[in-house]
Design a protein around this motif. Structure first.
Motif, mmCIF file in Angstrom:
data_model
loop_
_atom_site.group_PDB
_atom_site.id
_atom_site.type_symbol
_atom_site.label_atom_id
_atom_site.label_comp_id
_atom_site.label_asym_id
_atom_site.label_seq_id
_atom_site.Cartn_x
_atom_site.Cartn_y
_atom_site.Cartn_z
ATOM 1 N N GLU A 147 0.876 -0.865 -0.057
ATOM 2 C CA GLU A 147 0.147 -0.307 0.177
ATOM 3 C C GLU A 147 0.442 0.976 0.194
ATOM 4 O O GLU A 147 0.328 2.028 -0.773
ATOM 5 N N ALA A 148 1.463 1.045 0.593
ATOM 6 C CA ALA A 148 3.041 2.204 1.337
ATOM 7 C C ALA A 148 2.738 3.141 -0.770
ATOM 8 O O ALA A 148 3.578 3.782 -1.242
ATOM 9 N N ALA A 149 3.636 1.658 -1.552
ATOM 10 C CA ALA A 149 4.183 2.014 -3.298
ATOM 11 C C ALA A 149 2.908 2.433 -3.879
ATOM 12 O O ALA A 149 3.083 2.262 -4.917
ATOM 13 N N GLY A 150 1.704 2.095 -3.313
ATOM 14 C CA GLY A 150 0.170 2.062 -4.178
ATOM 15 C C GLY A 150 0.032 1.385 -4.730
ATOM 16 O O GLY A 150 -0.447 1.028 -5.994
ATOM 17 N N MET A 151 0.179 0.015 -4.278
ATOM 18 C CA MET A 151 -0.343 -1.138 -5.033
ATOM 19 C C MET A 151 -1.010 -2.174 -3.710
ATOM 20 O O MET A 151 -0.951 -1.859 -2.889
ATOM 21 N N THR A 152 -1.192 -3.493 -4.554
ATOM 22 C CA THR A 152 -1.723 -3.956 -3.520
ATOM 23 C C THR A 152 -1.677 -5.548 -3.602
ATOM 24 O O THR A 152 -0.730 -5.652 -4.544
ATOM 25 N N PHE A 153 -2.254 -6.126 -3.626
ATOM 26 C CA PHE A 153 -2.382 -7.856 -3.493
ATOM 27 C C PHE A 153 -2.304 -8.264 -5.089
ATOM 28 O O PHE A 153 -1.414 -9.242 -5.583
ATOM 29 N N GLU A 154 -2.615 -7.871 -5.428
ATOM 30 C CA GLU A 154 -3.437 -8.035 -7.571
ATOM 31 C C GLU A 154 -2.351 -7.391 -8.194
ATOM 32 O O GLU A 154 -2.177 -7.975 -9.239
#
Length: 126
Positions: free
Chosen positions: A63-70
């Motif tokens: 999340e800190a990198a603007g991502m999710t597990f997807e």
């Protein structure tokens, strides 16, 4: 240039490394263990709760990198006892859509940091 990713919602590094590094559109995470970032204490009640904490830590880094597990394309799981694989896999699997789950390997090791039972690292792409 590489961008260092850091969040207070995951354990702070305890050595010369970062929680994650973003290079271009690819995120390389360091391995996460079951340290609760709010208390600094290890979560080791059960292999399930330990794995849950590891995945929550990884979620915070993503999340800190603007991502999710997807966004995850590759995961590596290090475990102390291959007999725990089924329980770890059940918790881990709850974070992914089975049809789009990342590539992965699981390796039994002799020892992990702080004598934990599981450590997980990931590679993700924006």
């Amino acid at each position: 240039m590489k961008k260092i990713i850091f969040t207070e919602n995951a354990p702070a590094p305890i050595g010369p490394y970062n929680q994650a590094v973003l290079k271009g559109n690819t995120l390389y995470t360091s391995g996460q263990i079951s340290i609760n970032p709010a208390t600094g204490e290890l979560v080791t009640d059960s292999i399930e709760s330990e794995t849950q904490q590891v995945m929550q830590n990884m979620k915070a880094v993503l999340e800190a990198a603007g991502m999710t597990f997807e966004n995850v394309v590759k995961a590596t799981i290090f475990i102390m006892d291959m007999n725990d694989f089924g329980k770890i896999n059940t918790v881990y699997g709850a974070y992914f859509n089975e049809k789009t789950a990342p590539a992965r390997e699981t390796v039994q090791v002799a020892c992990l940091p702080k004598n934990v039972n599981v450590e997980i690292s990931m590679i993700a792409i924006l």
